[in-house]
Write a protein that holds these residues in place. Structure first.
Motif, PDB file in Angstrom:
ATOM      1  N   ILE A  87       2.517  -5.614   8.288  1.00 24.21           N
ATOM      2  CA  ILE A  87       2.199  -4.589   7.283  1.00 24.21           C
ATOM      3  C   ILE A  87       1.026  -5.047   6.423  1.00 24.21           C
ATOM      4  O   ILE A  87       1.083  -6.120   5.801  1.00 24.21           O
ATOM      5  CB  ILE A  87       3.404  -4.316   6.338  1.00 24.21           C
ATOM      6  N   ILE A  88      -0.023  -4.235   6.380  1.00 18.17           N
ATOM      7  CA  ILE A  88      -1.147  -4.447   5.461  1.00 18.17           C
ATOM      8  C   ILE A  88      -0.945  -3.516   4.271  1.00 18.17           C
ATOM      9  O   ILE A  88      -0.655  -2.329   4.448  1.00 18.17           O
ATOM     10  CB  ILE A  88      -2.486  -4.126   6.158  1.00 18.17           C
ATOM     11  N   THR A  89      -1.094  -4.055   3.066  1.00 18.42           N
ATOM     12  CA  THR A  89      -0.934  -3.243   1.855  1.00 18.42           C
ATOM     13  C   THR A  89      -2.201  -3.317   1.007  1.00 18.42           C
ATOM     14  O   THR A  89      -2.723  -4.404   0.754  1.00 18.42           O
ATOM     15  CB  THR A  89       0.260  -3.736   1.012  1.00 18.42           C
ATOM     16  N   ILE A  90      -2.697  -2.152   0.602  1.00 18.31           N
ATOM     17  CA  ILE A  90      -3.805  -2.063  -0.360  1.00 18.31           C
ATOM     18  C   ILE A  90      -3.274  -1.311  -1.575  1.00 18.31           C
ATOM     19  O   ILE A  90      -2.732  -0.215  -1.430  1.00 18.31           O
ATOM     20  CB  ILE A  90      -5.021  -1.312   0.236  1.00 18.31           C
ATOM     21  N   ARG A  91      -3.404  -1.902  -2.756  1.00 13.71           N
ATOM     22  CA  ARG A  91      -2.808  -1.312  -3.954  1.00 13.71           C
ATOM     23  C   ARG A  91      -3.855  -1.161  -5.057  1.00 13.71           C
ATOM     24  O   ARG A  91      -4.647  -2.066  -5.302  1.00 13.71           O
ATOM     25  CB  ARG A  91      -1.665  -2.224  -4.442  1.00 13.71           C
ATOM     26  N   MET A  92      -3.830   0.011  -5.690  1.00 15.04           N
ATOM     27  CA  MET A  92      -4.675   0.251  -6.868  1.00 15.04           C
ATOM     28  C   MET A  92      -3.816   0.759  -8.021  1.00 15.04           C
ATOM     29  O   MET A  92      -2.939   1.598  -7.823  1.00 15.04           O
ATOM     30  CB  MET A  92      -5.744   1.316  -6.578  1.00 15.04           C
ATOM     31  N   ASP A  93      -4.069   0.226  -9.210  1.00 15.52           N
ATOM     32  CA  ASP A  93      -3.472   0.765 -10.437  1.00 15.52           C
ATOM     33  C   ASP A  93      -4.602   1.274 -11.303  1.00 15.52           C
ATOM     34  O   ASP A  93      -5.590   0.564 -11.531  1.00 15.52           O
ATOM     35  CB  ASP A  93      -2.690  -0.327 -11.191  1.00 15.52           C
ATOM     36  N   ILE A  94      -4.449   2.508 -11.780  1.00 13.13           N
ATOM     37  CA  ILE A  94      -5.534   3.128 -12.549  1.00 13.13           C
ATOM     38  C   ILE A  94      -4.937   3.928 -13.703  1.00 13.13           C
ATOM     39  O   ILE A  94      -3.844   4.498 -13.577  1.00 13.13           O
ATOM     40  CB  ILE A  94      -6.402   4.023 -11.628  1.00 13.13           C
ATOM     41  N   ALA A  95      -5.630   3.946 -14.828  1.00  8.64           N
ATOM     42  CA  ALA A  95      -5.132   4.681 -15.996  1.00  8.64           C
ATOM     43  C   ALA A  95      -4.976   6.164 -15.662  1.00  8.64           C
ATOM     44  O   ALA A  95      -5.749   6.730 -14.886  1.00  8.64           O
ATOM     45  CB  ALA A  95      -6.091   4.497 -17.170  1.00  8.64           C
ATOM     46  N   ASN A  96      -3.957   6.791 -16.229  1.00  6.92           N
ATOM     47  CA  ASN A  96      -3.774   8.238 -16.079  1.00  6.92           C
ATOM     48  C   ASN A  96      -4.689   8.937 -17.085  1.00  6.92           C
ATOM     49  O   ASN A  96      -4.577   8.726 -18.297  1.00  6.92           O
ATOM     50  CB  ASN A  96      -2.312   8.610 -16.336  1.00  6.92           C
TER      51      ASN A  96
END
Length: 425
Positions: A87-96
């Protein structure tokens, strides 16, 4: 508890988990394929190459500057092995953007960046950027070699390697050192194009957002041809006639005793809840039998615990011991496994273990990442198990269930990493 909206968009499965808990939106893209020796090392490099540059942001510096402009958005990649899948995971967290004064469409910008990484990575002469690939080859070699320095991880890897010899599950998530050097930028890009056509791809969006808000933007940016779902079943190992014992000697002061059991139960099975409780009483927590009897009462181990691999049907026991305590530690571990099989555990242990499992699950779904991981278990197992059903299943586990599934749990392999001059006693 959380609700999830799922929509198939061509070759991509979109999962939206609406929640007002956070002031950020989390995007997680997962790419899944069967573990295979000929490509696992290339797959291990690809997420790190993708996060280094895109056509629009042609260097790591340019990409990081752009993330800063998106109100400090974060980008991370990761690798995992679940059952016999990579499993490859790419994660982004961004302000709402709802909580910011401006009208910048941050979620749309994040989807665009994720799409750029996937479909418009930095390329040259029909391959990935040569300098980026060479840089990531050096980094991957260091990751593979670092396994040898972390003796607990090394022992864990070696146990699995010996127990599952000849099976895909024996492969390490980062691949093999000898397979790194032959990789070149063109060959890696060709394999990546193959992945885009064949990997199962899931995109999660968690935040104060509904499926209807993002469906069009996702469809516009992620054009993938439909692909058939692959089987999630694991290959069966031939039954051993006796327990395999492997002793390896290195320049170590502390012995690593790791035991591999076949549970013959996976996340998809009706007995999975009972297995969780069994493992919790046996070695999963600080109140468990292994911790109390091996570490606390006998003072034989620096650590002693067990854990289950949900999609492989495996349980691992791990203990850090003085090399001279090998036989005594094994004796106590075997005695605690036998106590579990014969029902020698109290109602209080059952109640306490169920409470800890329940708290763990509730803590997990308190984070965006945790909600995604629980949802992805269902994708892996092709079985829908809502959280409330999971919690209810744990509560319903009886003493008889715990004893019954104990009969399925079989010791397969004992692996001991010990000092060069020491003799196990």
């Amino acid at each position: 508890m959380f609700q999830e909206e799922v929509k198939e968009i061509g070759g991509l499965r979109l999962h939206v988990i609406p929640t007002k808990k956070y002031k950020t939106n989390t995007l997680v893209l997962k790419m899944k394929a069967p573990l295979c020796e000929h490509d696992v090392t290339m797959r291990a490099m690809i997420p790190y190459v993708l996060q280094s540059a895109t056509e629009r942001h042609p260097s790591m510096g340019a990409l990081r500057t752009y993330l800063d402009e998106l109100y400090g958005a974060t980008l991370q990649v990761d690798l995992a092995k679940k059952g016999e899948h990579h499993i490859i995971t790419i994660r982004m967290d961004i302000a709402n953007e709802k909580f910011l004064g401006g009208t910048s469409p941050l979620l749309r910008d994040a989807l665009t960046l994720l799409s750029d990484m996937l479909f418009c990575p930095l390329t040259e002469q029909g391959g990935f950027s040569v300098s980026i690939v060479e840089q990531e080859k050096r980094a991957l070699k260091q990751k593979i070699q670092s396994l040898f320095d972390d003796k607990m991880r090394y022992a864990q890897h070696r146990l699995i390697e010996e127990m599952y010899k000849g099976s895909p599950y024996a492969l390490d998530v980062h691949g093999k050192l000898q397979n790194v050097d032959p990789i070149d930028a063109k060959r890696l890009y060709e394999h990546y194009e193959y992945m885009l056509k064949h990997d199962e791809i899931d995109l999660y969006i968690v935040g104060d957002v509904m499926l209807a808000d993002v469906e069009h933007d996702v469809a516009e940016r992620f054009s993938l041809a439909a692909r058939p779902s692959r089987s999630t079943s694991t290959s069966s190992l031939p039954k051993r006639t006796h327990v395999q014992e492997v002793v390896e000697k290195q320049d170590v002061k502390q012995g690593k005793l790791h035991l591999g059991y076949r549970t013959n139960i996976t996340y998809s099975d009706v007995d999975y809840d009972a297995l969780q409780v069994w493992n919790g009483i046996f070695g999963g927590f600080a109140h468990s039998k292994l911790f109390i009897h091996v570490r606390e009462k006998a003072s034989l181990a620096y650590y002693a615990a067990s854990r289950i691999e949900s999609h492989q049907g495996m349980m691992m026991v791990m203990a850090g011991i003085e090399p001279s305590n090998y036989n005594r530690a094994l004796e106590i571990i075997h005695a605690q496994a036998e106590a579990m099989r014969t029902g020698q555990f109290s109602d209080e242990e059952i109640i306490q273990t169920k409470a800890v499992i329940r708290n763990q699950l509730l803590e997990t779904v308190d984070t965006a990442r945790g909600m995604i991981e629980i949802s992805y278990h269902n994708v892996m197992a092709t079985r829908q198990r809502p959280l409330d059903e999971w919690l209810e299943g744990i509560e319903k586990v009886t003493r008889e269930d715990i004893v019954r599934i104990g009969e399925k749990i079989e010791l397969d392999t004992i692996y001991f990493l010990t000092e060069k001059d020491g003799e196990k006693q």
